[in-house]
Design an enzyme around this catalytic site. Structure first.
Site, PDB file in Angstrom:
ATOM      1  N   HIS A 233     -47.731 -17.341  49.924  1.00 56.79           N
ATOM      2  CA  HIS A 233     -48.964 -16.564  49.795  1.00 56.79           C
ATOM      3  C   HIS A 233     -50.177 -17.351  50.292  1.00 56.79           C
ATOM      4  O   HIS A 233     -51.306 -17.098  49.851  1.00 56.79           O
ATOM      5  CB  HIS A 233     -49.194 -16.123  48.340  1.00 56.79           C
ATOM      6  CG  HIS A 233     -48.041 -15.409  47.726  1.00 56.79           C
ATOM      7  ND1 HIS A 233     -47.803 -14.060  47.918  1.00 56.79           N
ATOM      8  CD2 HIS A 233     -47.018 -15.865  46.952  1.00 56.79           C
ATOM      9  CE1 HIS A 233     -46.700 -13.719  47.271  1.00 56.79           C
ATOM     10  NE2 HIS A 233     -46.201 -14.782  46.688  1.00 56.79           N
TER      11      HIS A 233
ATOM     12  N   SER B  89     -66.245 -24.486  73.743  1.00 59.19           N
ATOM     13  CA  SER B  89     -67.125 -23.339  73.568  1.00 59.19           C
ATOM     14  C   SER B  89     -68.220 -23.374  74.626  1.00 59.19           C
ATOM     15  O   SER B  89     -68.715 -24.438  75.006  1.00 59.19           O
ATOM     16  CB  SER B  89     -67.750 -23.366  72.170  1.00 59.19           C
ATOM     17  OG  SER B  89     -68.821 -22.463  72.070  1.00 59.19           O
TER      18      SER B  89
ATOM     19  N   TYR C 234     -30.406  11.085  84.746  1.00 56.61           N
ATOM     20  CA  TYR C 234     -31.617  10.397  85.185  1.00 56.61           C
ATOM     21  C   TYR C 234     -32.822  11.333  85.144  1.00 56.61           C
ATOM     22  O   TYR C 234     -32.735  12.506  85.503  1.00 56.61           O
ATOM     23  CB  TYR C 234     -31.458   9.839  86.605  1.00 56.61           C
ATOM     24  CG  TYR C 234     -32.696   9.104  87.053  1.00 56.61           C
ATOM     25  CD1 TYR C 234     -32.926   7.789  86.665  1.00 56.61           C
ATOM     26  CD2 TYR C 234     -33.674   9.747  87.814  1.00 56.61           C
ATOM     27  CE1 TYR C 234     -34.079   7.122  87.040  1.00 56.61           C
ATOM     28  CE2 TYR C 234     -34.838   9.090  88.201  1.00 56.61           C
ATOM     29  CZ  TYR C 234     -35.035   7.770  87.806  1.00 56.61           C
ATOM     30  OH  TYR C 234     -36.184   7.124  88.165  1.00 56.61           O
TER      31      TYR C 234
ATOM     32  N   GLU D 261     -53.979 -18.972  69.402  1.00 57.31           N
ATOM     33  CA  GLU D 261     -54.578 -17.666  69.127  1.00 57.31           C
ATOM     34  C   GLU D 261     -54.036 -16.597  70.071  1.00 57.31           C
ATOM     35  O   GLU D 261     -53.774 -15.463  69.652  1.00 57.31           O
ATOM     36  CB  GLU D 261     -56.097 -17.769  69.251  1.00 57.31           C
ATOM     37  CG  GLU D 261     -56.721 -18.621  68.152  1.00 57.31           C
ATOM     38  CD  GLU D 261     -58.197 -18.878  68.358  1.00 57.31           C
ATOM     39  OE1 GLU D 261     -58.856 -19.290  67.393  1.00 57.31           O
ATOM     40  OE2 GLU D 261     -58.696 -18.676  69.486  1.00 57.31           O
TER      41      GLU D 261
ATOM     42  N   LYS E  98     -67.155 -27.796  69.553  1.00 58.84           N
ATOM     43  CA  LYS E  98     -65.939 -27.028  69.303  1.00 58.84           C
ATOM     44  C   LYS E  98     -64.741 -27.519  70.113  1.00 58.84           C
ATOM     45  O   LYS E  98     -64.849 -27.960  71.241  1.00 58.84           O
ATOM     46  CB  LYS E  98     -66.166 -25.541  69.624  1.00 58.84           C
ATOM     47  CG  LYS E  98     -67.150 -24.846  68.726  1.00 58.84           C
ATOM     48  CD  LYS E  98     -66.648 -24.766  67.292  1.00 58.84           C
ATOM     49  CE  LYS E  98     -65.415 -23.895  67.149  1.00 58.84           C
ATOM     50  NZ  LYS E  98     -65.675 -22.499  67.535  1.00 58.84           N
TER      51      LYS E  98
ATOM     52  N   SER F  14     -44.035   3.359  92.960  1.00 58.88           N
ATOM     53  CA  SER F  14     -43.851   2.198  92.077  1.00 58.88           C
ATOM     54  C   SER F  14     -43.819   0.892  92.857  1.00 58.88           C
ATOM     55  O   SER F  14     -43.555  -0.169  92.283  1.00 58.88           O
ATOM     56  CB  SER F  14     -42.551   2.349  91.278  1.00 58.88           C
ATOM     57  OG  SER F  14     -41.434   2.478  92.150  1.00 58.88           O
TER      58      SER F  14
END
Length: 458
Positions: free
Chosen positions: A156, A277, A317, A290, A283, A23
């Site tokens: 709505h 864009s 564990y 987003e 754009k 790890s």
């Protein structure tokens, strides 16, 4: 290859085993927390007589040098370093010799790892809360400066009633306030030291877990050694609190996407917080908003993944618990990045209040005000609802404008028609917590007081 368990085994571990179980690639970020726990453990060993004063000094010096090497990038990892805890102990032993070999006295990686992860979560949740508070401050500042600007309130995703822009912004602010509460609450429950629990059953050595807990700044020590090494409730709770922040960022992001669309035109993003864009020159895309939506799903996945890992584990564990770190690390990183990005976006966004007002001033937005006008004259609400609904239907069918129909209705008349005038309906929201000017002014004061109290906590 020398491992922590080499005495029990004749040969070296298989490369596949090390590749699958190591790890070190992700838990290296726990280095400061592991060093903090090790310092407390060494000081405790000295106080209870398991290390001499000189040994304590030598090991603490080695821990300091190891920490410095890790921070500077000069630390040299070895193939046997399967995790950061192993790596630190190896280096301390190299530096401190026989005294360094006593570092792990009375300690297991089971309680060691749990301690480091709790220290990490405690610190990071506080930092996340501070980031959230900074976003709330921006929302408050924009709300306070919004004045009498108003826009449609939606249900709505259909226009419902006009609301002050300040009211709308603070709706997100109050949701984030609950997130701050959750982060604080999660920190309170995780503020317990597992160090001293050992592998599963504590120790026959005269350890003092209360001493190490106090040394590390924990509010308490564990009560049950088996629970201490196997408990990852705190990781799941930290993930849940993080996921809720992500969800609230997502909801704010969705509104920004809508508001900045040409269809709504309620707001314009600052160039520094928008993208373009590769094909469409015109754009201006709301990528932060987003991604706030998209990353929320990722963080929810981190939470559900850890819950699935935990659900069937026997005490105490199990190596499955190694899977607690990556989802928590990822959630903390992504939420904090998202909060800071959204803070910048909201601080620089421009609101098109004329477009907001034009959308909110549609006569049908005052339909509830017309019904309540009738109620004030003694008409039962259901009857008033039906009367106004009939007028709205007739106006939409082209019989006449809603204002003319209201004026012509003997139950309503000119006084009621005045309620349809631009900017009037939003002023009529007078109840506490409502969207009108007086209620919002009081709300701003309460929100500011809440924000000041939260800032003090963190």
């Amino acid at each position: 290859m020398s491992t922590l368990w080499h005495g029990r085994f004749e040969g070296d571990p298989a490369e596949e085993l090390m590749a699958y179980t190591a790890s070190i690639g992700f838990d290296v970020r726990l280095a400061p927390d592991d060093v903090a726990g090790s310092r407390a453990h060494v000081r405790m060993l000295g106080r209870v007589g398991l290390l001499s004063d000189s040994e304590v000094d030598v090991v603490l010096a080695a821990l300091h040098q190891t920490e410095t090497e890790l921070a500077s990038g000069d630390f040299e990892f070895a193939p046997s370093d399967e995790d950061i805890h192993t790596a630190i102990e190896r280096r301390v032993t190299e530096l401190a010799g026989a005294a360094g070999a006593k570092l792990h006295t009375g300690r297991s990686r089971n309680d060691q790892v749990a301690t480091a992860l709790r220290l990490f979560a405690k610190r990071e949740l506080a930092a996340m809360a501070a980031d959230v508070i900074a976003l709330q401050q921006v929302l408050l500042d924009r709300a306070a400066s919004a004045g009498d600007a108003y826009l449609p309130g939606y249900t709505h995703l259909q226009r419902a009633q006009p609301v002050l822009l300040a009211h709308h912004l603070l709706a997100h602010g109050w949701a984030l306030s609950r997130d701050v509460d959750r982060l604080a609450d999660a920190r309170t429950r995780l503020d317990v030291s597992p160090l001293g629990a050992g592998a599963v059953a504590g120790s026959s050595l005269p350890l003092d877990p209360d001493m190490t807990a106090s040394d590390m700044g924990f509010a308490a020590r564990f009560e049950n050694s088996m629970d201490a090494v196997s408990d990852r409730d705190f990781a799941a709770e930290s993930l849940f609190a993080s996921a809720m922040v992500a969800i609230h960022l997502s909801r704010l992001g969705e509104e920004i996407v809508f508001w900045t669309s040409e269809e709504a035109g309620f707001a314009t993003l600052d160039d520094a917080y928008a993208t373009g864009s590769s094909m469409l020159p015109q754009k201006k895309n709301p990528d932060i908003a987003e991604l706030a939506r998209g990353k929320a799903g990722r963080i929810i996945g981190n939470l559900t993944g850890l819950l699935a890992t935990l659900k069937g584990l026997p005490l105490a564990y199990n190596r499955d618990l190694q899977e607690d770190k990556e989802p928590l690390f990822d959630a903390v990183d992504q939420v904090r990045l998202g909060v800071r990005a959204m803070t910048g976006l909201m601080a620089t966004i421009s609101f098109n209040t004329d477009a907001m007002a034009a959308a909110a001033d549609a006569p049908t937005s005052a339909a509830t005000d017309l019904a309540e006008h009738l109620v004030a004259d003694g008409v039962p609400f259901r009857d008033a609802h039906a009367i106004v609904g009939d007028l709205v239907r007739r106006s939409l069918e082209g019989a006449a404008s809603l204002a003319d129909l209201v004026r012509a209705d003997p139950r309503l008349g000119e006084t009621a028609a005045a309620l349809l005038a631009p900017g009037v309906p939003v002023t009529r929201r007078t109840t506490p917590g409502g969207a009108g000017p007086h209620a919002v002014a009081a709300q701003i004061k309460r929100f500011r007081a809440q924000l000041d109290a939260d800032a003090t906590r963190f």
